[in-house]
Design a protein around this motif. Sequence first.
Motif, mmCIF file in Angstrom:
data_model
loop_
_atom_site.group_PDB
_atom_site.id
_atom_site.type_symbol
_atom_site.label_atom_id
_atom_site.label_comp_id
_atom_site.label_asym_id
_atom_site.label_seq_id
_atom_site.Cartn_x
_atom_site.Cartn_y
_atom_site.Cartn_z
ATOM 1 N N GLU A 7 19.224 73.221 64.820
ATOM 2 C CA GLU A 7 19.309 72.225 64.150
ATOM 3 C C GLU A 7 18.113 71.275 63.856
ATOM 4 O O GLU A 7 17.522 71.027 65.080
ATOM 5 N N THR A 9 16.011 67.469 63.142
ATOM 6 C CA THR A 9 16.378 66.037 62.859
ATOM 7 C C THR A 9 14.853 65.696 62.497
ATOM 8 O O THR A 9 13.856 66.342 62.768
ATOM 9 N N LEU A 63 11.414 66.379 71.512
ATOM 10 C CA LEU A 63 12.463 67.083 72.465
ATOM 11 C C LEU A 63 13.268 68.239 71.824
ATOM 12 O O LEU A 63 13.934 67.979 70.797
ATOM 13 N N VAL A 65 16.592 70.723 72.557
ATOM 14 C CA VAL A 65 17.485 70.692 73.784
ATOM 15 C C VAL A 65 18.418 71.671 73.464
ATOM 16 O O VAL A 65 18.728 72.152 72.187
ATOM 17 N N GLY A 69 22.202 69.641 76.483
ATOM 18 C CA GLY A 69 21.062 68.350 76.464
ATOM 19 C C GLY A 69 20.254 68.697 77.303
ATOM 20 O O GLY A 69 19.415 67.874 77.788
ATOM 21 N N SER A 85 18.497 72.164 69.492
ATOM 22 C CA SER A 85 18.357 70.817 68.465
ATOM 23 C C SER A 85 16.778 70.416 68.607
ATOM 24 O O SER A 85 16.390 70.414 69.729
ATOM 25 N N MET A 87 13.903 67.778 67.962
ATOM 26 C CA MET A 87 13.866 66.461 67.496
ATOM 27 C C MET A 87 12.438 65.823 67.894
ATOM 28 O O MET A 87 11.748 66.305 68.717
ATOM 29 N N GLU B 249 19.591 60.148 66.646
ATOM 30 C CA GLU B 249 19.964 61.554 66.687
ATOM 31 C C GLU B 249 19.643 62.063 67.910
ATOM 32 O O GLU B 249 20.355 63.101 68.548
ATOM 33 N N ARG B 253 22.376 63.563 71.016
ATOM 34 C CA ARG B 253 22.457 64.841 71.767
ATOM 35 C C ARG B 253 22.255 64.913 73.015
ATOM 36 O O ARG B 253 22.754 65.958 73.867
ATOM 37 N N ILE B 254 21.539 63.875 73.685
ATOM 38 C CA ILE B 254 21.138 64.021 75.119
ATOM 39 C C ILE B 254 22.395 63.057 75.712
ATOM 40 O O ILE B 254 22.489 62.823 77.089
ATOM 41 N N PRO B 598 27.215 65.200 77.242
ATOM 42 C CA PRO B 598 26.555 66.296 78.139
ATOM 43 C C PRO B 598 26.506 65.730 79.583
ATOM 44 O O PRO B 598 26.333 66.391 80.602
#
Lengths: 93, 675
Positions: A7, A9, A63, A65, A69, A85, A87, B249, B253-254, B598
Amino acid sequence: MITVQAEYTARFKEITQITSETIQLEQPHMAELAQILTTKYGERMEALLIDPKTQDLNTNGTLFVDSTGRRLFIDDTLADGETVSFMVGIAGG
Amino acid sequence: MEGGLLRVDLTTGTIKKERIPHALFERWVGGSGINDWLMWEHFLKHDPMCDPRSPDNIFIFGVGPLAGVGSGIGVKGRLTFKSPCYGIFGDSAGGGKFPYMVRFSGFDYIVVTGKAPKPVYLHICNEEVTICDATHLWGKGCEETHEMLKQELGDYPSTTHTLSIGQAGENQVGIAGVVSDGWRIHARSGGGGVMGSKNLKAIAVQGNGGVKIDNPNGLLEWSDDFRQKLDGNEAAYGFKRRGTLGAVEMYQRIGGNFWRNNQGALFRGEEVRSDNWVKKYHKYSEVCSSDCYIACDGRYKIEGHESEQAKKFVGETFRHPEYLTTASGAGAMDIRDWAEVAHWGKITNDYGIDNQDLSCSIGFIMELKQRELISDRDVEELFGKPQSLEWGNIEDIEELVKNVSYQTNPFGWLFRDGAYWGALRYSEQKGQNFMKYAIYGKGGASFTEEMRPFPTWMNNMAVASRGSDHLKGIGLIEKFQRKDLSKAYFGTPIAGDPTVPDLKGACTAVLENQVALINSYGVCLFHWLLDPLSYAPESYYGEAYTAVTGIDRTKEERMLDGERICNLEKAYNSRLGLRREHDTICERWMHEPCPEGPNKGRVAADMFEQVLDEYYEWRGWDKETGLQTRKKLEELGMEDVADVLAADNAIAGESRSGRAVHVEMKASDDPGIPD
């Protein structure tokens, strides 16, 4: 062989021009996923993904992940069906 | 290195020009360090327990030696004062062109004391300083005030740049900010309320002088090297278009977002958690100052076709919302449309009010209504009429912004100092304890990010000198799981693991010292965050500081400089009576499990005391009381500060018969509820 979902971003989305894609890996390694993406998307992706000093995944302003996460590093193993992901972000303001 | 200091006493109308000697830069670096020292000296002669809204309070603007010299690291000016909303040390940073224009006028620091008999503004035109009537500006928003002053003062000898307050500041609202050039707010701590209490509507500056550089060639070489480093940093390109908005975003996610007064940790609105902002609204990027190699600022204009809600704001243009404006609007109050979030950012800026504290005040009252803890009759008592208090209702929210800014009804009066004091006053008024729904940390300051899974972040909120705050300690290592940074800082990766408490207090202490340096240089934090090791303030940025000031230091000495500044801010709060029990966070963060994402189930209490103990250990402070020790202060060359603290019974292990200042922390003066 495993399948992972990537994914994207922000800056990653601008480089790939897509928000997500499914990628097959011969080996369940983050290193292979990074290699596939840099081959597919070129220098700018490589500059975002790889720290030239350490040859590990870039940590500065980025980042990456998994679905829990957890930040991923180059020597991490990925599970079949995992979502990764990519990012770019700094909070604040 | 010397600096220009302007002192203005608004009670007497006295204007004095002084020089900041080189020795003060040697000891306090510049920027926030010198601001802190000027405030410390002021409260050696004035009662530190004074009402922050009284003429005895001090209002300082300062700018560091690296601001406006072409370093490319951006520019930040700093305001320092006793906070009217938290009742403790207060300061706030802001970018834009105002800070370096102050330097071009010949001054680096502006100190305002007293209270003018009527509304005034301060006009600084190079070294000519005038206190001017501001009656015609009173009642205006920040954008209009800036435009009127630009018209009034013209473009000679330079364009006019301003700091001003809106209606919230005029009404001495505790959470009112100060706005630079009509659109960049120094939001935290309530500087706008202090300016309002002094009848100071604005400071306007025009300057065309230069800034003396010790080693111009050295600075040029450094600046060129920095530009090349940033050009090679691919992450900076994403940051240019979005600013901090990319964090939406990422936090989704975190599990780091904040939703409906932190009843959740994830945004719900599809639109506001997407990148549609850039696609639909972003018009162009721009620099906030002309001394920045990133240019993360951006301009939007609403055309009306972007969404159904956007039709209400056709033609509206402003800065793009930053992450925290989005976190307060889309997060704390659940606004689900980008145009409405942008409007929220624009109006809070124009009234001049901190949208962190305000959104948590509004979120608090919305949650009480959602839980049916207050009745329709209670709502009518608060607002003087029915009010829906629906989550995300922008019309309702705009009314509440006005209620607080103009102080028009009991809601406005109760929440003028933010969510903590508002919740406390309302609980007392109703005879019910609503405090578990108030979001706050030290001093009662609110913040709109999920805190519970991030132990350093949580500790930062408990110990920051200006109250619950993200910009003193930075959650860089554990929040972004930077095991590489942890190894570089501590020789072990464990500080990069947010699931364990180890080295999380250490992270707060070390990063507070680094941030204190950056704030004292007068530059932006964001460049550093793009590569914290390569752009380290104690080494790489320190080379630029040396080129400008001629003050050379080892990196270890620079880290001690940062630590000294943190200790001075701490000492001021200790004089006010703050102790370990004041280094705390709210019940929701401490004990209510994180509801989703999470990190579901995590509570701050699992690690809180351990992390706080470790923080005090790394600081060399007394764990039992939270007070500084003479040993640590002497190591930092702060014997004079230790003596003051000893006289106030505010240093660990030294009890004497002098003045004992140890009081319960409280809001400045309680506004009461008018009939």
